[in-house]
Design a protein around this motif. Structure first.
Motif, PDB file in Angstrom:
ATOM      1  N   LEU A  46       0.800  -1.197   0.056  1.00 13.81           N
ATOM      2  CA  LEU A  46       0.145   0.030  -0.057  1.00 13.81           C
ATOM      3  C   LEU A  46       0.751   1.291   0.109  1.00 13.81           C
ATOM      4  O   LEU A  46       0.477   2.256  -0.745  1.00 13.81           O
ATOM      5  N   MET A  47       1.881   1.051   0.579  1.00 17.43           N
ATOM      6  CA  MET A  47       2.751   2.375   1.067  1.00 17.43           C
ATOM      7  C   MET A  47       4.165   2.077   1.187  1.00 17.43           C
ATOM      8  O   MET A  47       4.385   1.094   2.049  1.00 17.43           O
ATOM      9  N   ARG A  48       5.096   2.866   0.835  1.00 18.19           N
ATOM     10  CA  ARG A  48       6.556   2.874   0.916  1.00 18.19           C
ATOM     11  C   ARG A  48       6.965   3.867   1.843  1.00 18.19           C
ATOM     12  O   ARG A  48       6.804   5.157   1.572  1.00 18.19           O
ATOM     13  N   PHE A  49       7.756   3.728   3.155  1.00 18.86           N
ATOM     14  CA  PHE A  49       7.988   4.892   4.005  1.00 18.86           C
ATOM     15  C   PHE A  49       9.582   4.921   3.754  1.00 18.86           C
ATOM     16  O   PHE A  49      10.405   4.223   3.699  1.00 18.86           O
ATOM     17  N   ARG A  50       9.737   6.111   3.006  1.00 18.84           N
ATOM     18  CA  ARG A  50      10.955   6.320   2.243  1.00 18.84           C
ATOM     19  C   ARG A  50      12.466   6.411   3.354  1.00 18.84           C
ATOM     20  O   ARG A  50      13.346   5.847   2.869  1.00 18.84           O
ATOM     21  N   GLN A  51      12.163   6.956   4.380  1.00 24.20           N
ATOM     22  CA  GLN A  51      13.033   7.142   5.383  1.00 24.20           C
ATOM     23  C   GLN A  51      13.905   5.890   5.758  1.00 24.20           C
ATOM     24  O   GLN A  51      14.899   5.747   6.037  1.00 24.20           O
ATOM     25  N   SER A  52      13.032   4.885   5.981  1.00 25.93           N
ATOM     26  CA  SER A  52      13.379   3.587   6.461  1.00 25.93           C
ATOM     27  C   SER A  52      13.500   2.349   5.158  1.00 25.93           C
ATOM     28  O   SER A  52      13.729   1.227   5.815  1.00 25.93           O
ATOM     29  N   ASP A  53      12.802   2.702   4.434  1.00 22.07           N
ATOM     30  CA  ASP A  53      12.627   1.749   3.376  1.00 22.07           C
ATOM     31  C   ASP A  53      11.752   0.404   3.624  1.00 22.07           C
ATOM     32  O   ASP A  53      11.551  -0.577   2.891  1.00 22.07           O
ATOM     33  N   ALA A  54      10.844   0.801   4.667  1.00 23.23           N
ATOM     34  CA  ALA A  54       9.789  -0.245   5.303  1.00 23.23           C
ATOM     35  C   ALA A  54       8.577   0.109   4.327  1.00 23.23           C
ATOM     36  O   ALA A  54       8.323   1.185   3.675  1.00 23.23           O
ATOM     37  N   SER A  55       7.770  -0.881   4.325  1.00 19.24           N
ATOM     38  CA  SER A  55       6.467  -0.715   3.419  1.00 19.24           C
ATOM     39  C   SER A  55       5.328  -1.128   4.620  1.00 19.24           C
ATOM     40  O   SER A  55       5.402  -2.142   5.278  1.00 19.24           O
ATOM     41  N   LEU A  56       4.155  -0.494   3.960  1.00 17.77           N
ATOM     42  CA  LEU A  56       2.873  -0.984   4.561  1.00 17.77           C
ATOM     43  C   LEU A  56       2.268  -1.903   3.636  1.00 17.77           C
ATOM     44  O   LEU A  56       2.049  -1.714   2.656  1.00 17.77           O
ATOM     45  N   VAL A  57       1.914  -3.157   4.194  1.00 17.60           N
ATOM     46  CA  VAL A  57       1.479  -4.175   3.291  1.00 17.60           C
ATOM     47  C   VAL A  57       0.011  -4.441   3.741  1.00 17.60           C
ATOM     48  O   VAL A  57      -0.283  -4.455   4.812  1.00 17.60           O
ATOM     49  N   GLU A  58      -0.760  -5.148   2.775  1.00 22.51           N
ATOM     50  CA  GLU A  58      -2.237  -5.666   2.997  1.00 22.51           C
ATOM     51  C   GLU A  58      -2.187  -6.988   2.471  1.00 22.51           C
ATOM     52  O   GLU A  58      -1.798  -7.175   1.369  1.00 22.51           O
ATOM     53  N   LEU A  59      -3.044  -7.946   3.250  1.00 21.81           N
ATOM     54  CA  LEU A  59      -3.392  -9.261   2.930  1.00 21.81           C
ATOM     55  C   LEU A  59      -4.599  -9.553   3.372  1.00 21.81           C
ATOM     56  O   LEU A  59      -4.771  -9.581   4.766  1.00 21.81           O
ATOM     57  N   THR A  60      -5.639 -10.295   2.418  1.00 17.79           N
ATOM     58  CA  THR A  60      -6.533 -10.798   2.925  1.00 17.79           C
ATOM     59  C   THR A  60      -6.641 -12.223   3.122  1.00 17.79           C
ATOM     60  O   THR A  60      -6.306 -13.011   2.171  1.00 17.79           O
ATOM     61  N   LEU A  61      -6.872 -12.819   4.290  1.00 19.24           N
ATOM     62  CA  LEU A  61      -6.733 -14.011   4.616  1.00 19.24           C
ATOM     63  C   LEU A  61      -7.687 -15.043   3.764  1.00 19.24           C
ATOM     64  O   LEU A  61      -8.895 -14.808   3.841  1.00 19.24           O
ATOM     65  N   ALA A  62      -7.003 -15.845   3.371  1.00 20.81           N
ATOM     66  CA  ALA A  62      -7.957 -17.126   2.613  1.00 20.81           C
ATOM     67  C   ALA A  62      -8.387 -18.013   3.640  1.00 20.81           C
ATOM     68  O   ALA A  62      -7.892 -18.201   4.753  1.00 20.81           O
ATOM     69  N   GLU A  63      -9.510 -18.789   3.196  1.00 18.48           N
ATOM     70  CA  GLU A  63     -10.111 -19.852   4.042  1.00 18.48           C
ATOM     71  C   GLU A  63      -9.167 -20.916   4.114  1.00 18.48           C
ATOM     72  O   GLU A  63      -9.061 -21.364   5.493  1.00 18.48           O
ATOM     73  N   ASP A  64      -8.269 -21.234   3.393  1.00 17.65           N
ATOM     74  CA  ASP A  64      -7.336 -22.324   3.407  1.00 17.65           C
ATOM     75  C   ASP A  64      -6.062 -22.120   4.051  1.00 17.65           C
ATOM     76  O   ASP A  64      -5.032 -22.734   3.933  1.00 17.65           O
ATOM     77  N   GLY A  65      -5.826 -20.569   4.434  1.00 20.05           N
ATOM     78  CA  GLY A  65      -4.305 -20.267   4.620  1.00 20.05           C
ATOM     79  C   GLY A  65      -3.733 -20.975   5.856  1.00 20.05           C
ATOM     80  O   GLY A  65      -4.510 -21.086   6.799  1.00 20.05           O
ATOM     81  N   PRO A  66      -2.281 -20.929   6.164  1.00 19.99           N
ATOM     82  CA  PRO A  66      -1.825 -21.819   6.972  1.00 19.99           C
ATOM     83  C   PRO A  66      -1.933 -21.078   8.268  1.00 19.99           C
ATOM     84  O   PRO A  66      -1.816 -21.883   9.374  1.00 19.99           O
ATOM     85  N   VAL A  67      -2.437 -19.777   8.484  1.00 14.79           N
ATOM     86  CA  VAL A  67      -2.521 -19.242   9.709  1.00 14.79           C
ATOM     87  C   VAL A  67      -3.862 -19.166   9.995  1.00 14.79           C
ATOM     88  O   VAL A  67      -4.257 -18.573  11.287  1.00 14.79           O
ATOM     89  N   THR A  68      -4.908 -19.188   9.068  1.00 15.76           N
ATOM     90  CA  THR A  68      -6.265 -19.013   9.491  1.00 15.76           C
ATOM     91  C   THR A  68      -6.842 -19.991  10.682  1.00 15.76           C
ATOM     92  O   THR A  68      -6.833 -20.950  10.707  1.00 15.76           O
ATOM     93  N   GLY A  69      -7.290 -19.322  11.579  1.00 17.62           N
ATOM     94  CA  GLY A  69      -7.887 -20.079  12.778  1.00 17.62           C
ATOM     95  C   GLY A  69      -6.924 -20.030  13.997  1.00 17.62           C
ATOM     96  O   GLY A  69      -7.181 -20.615  14.841  1.00 17.62           O
ATOM     97  N   ARG A  70      -5.638 -19.646  13.748  1.00 13.13           N
ATOM     98  CA  ARG A  70      -4.757 -19.766  14.905  1.00 13.13           C
ATOM     99  C   ARG A  70      -4.600 -18.419  15.452  1.00 13.13           C
ATOM    100  O   ARG A  70      -5.053 -17.303  15.027  1.00 13.13           O
TER     101      ARG A  70
END
Length: 232
Positions: free
Chosen positions: A142-166
């Protein structure tokens, strides 16, 4: 409580919208605008207004720019936003400079070299949101923070994702990543160790490198498809 002092260069629709949100959140706001027709004191009575050219060093000095903690360069001209950002950072030492990118082709200029800490490209953000809306399970930057080269990212969890329900406390996040917030059914969920990740959650996270993004995508993305084993 420390009151934030924010100066906004540009009183167009974007600048006024930002000012309204900041005022609602208790910030002190100064709006600098050089076009008298855009100075609408009645629309934002809680803000201070200054009819001036934000690219003029003397006028920024008269505005007391060194007293502000954040500057937002929000004009519709990328050249102006770059000049304002550079002056704010180098001449007045404003700790945080956020700049609006009007044309995606100019995004590469909005870096620390021009005094920009955070560059916000509306076209790129809209594109990312469109991608996010049609790509469940895919990581979207979604966005990159220039000062630290970090990024804001987004992900919508799928039903069969490995972390879904944990529970989050049971998940080993990749190094250099951090969960920021979980959006679920129109409300924000703080990612505490006891919070559970559910199908359809929109997870916002910060990753400090492309490798960290890839690792986070593998962790939060859909489960890999099993390969069928066939005989000879």
């Amino acid at each position: 409580m420390i009151t934030r002092q924010v100066v906004i260069a540009g009183a167009g629709k974007v600048g006024r919208s930002i000012a309204a949100e900041l005022l609602e959140n208790g910030a002190e706001v100064l709006i600098i605008e050089r076009d008298p027709q855009k100075v609408r004191v009645d629309a934002l009575p809680g803000a201070r207004w200054l009819l001036a050219d934000a690219c003029e060093l003397a006028q920024l000095d008269a505005a007391g720019l060194s007293d502000f903690t954040v500057l937002v360069a929000a004009t519709g001209d990328d050249k102006v936003n770059l000049v304002v950002s550079l002056l704010a950072k180098t001449e007045f030492g404003v700790p945080r400079v956020v700049a609006r990118v009007n044309h995606p082709n100019n995004e590469w200029l909005f870096t620390e070299s021009w005094g920009v800490d955070v560059a916000v490209s509306a076209p790129r953000l809209l594109t990312a949101l469109v991608e996010e809306a049609v790509s469940v399970g895919d990581l979207v930057r979604l966005m990159r923070f220039r000062q630290s080269d970090a990024s804001l990212v987004e992900l919508t969890l799928a039903e069969d994702g490995p972390v879904t329900g944990r529970r989050i406390g049971e998940i080993d996040l990749p190094p250099d990543t951090a969960l920021v917030v979980i959006l679920r059914d129109g409300r924000a969920v703080i990612p505490s160790p006891d919070a559970t990740l559910e199908r359809g959650d929109e997870v916002l996270a910060v990753a400090t490198s492309s490798e960290a993004e890839e690792a986070l995508a593998l962790l939060l993305g859909p489960a890999p498809q099993a390969r069928a084993i066939t005989g000879d």
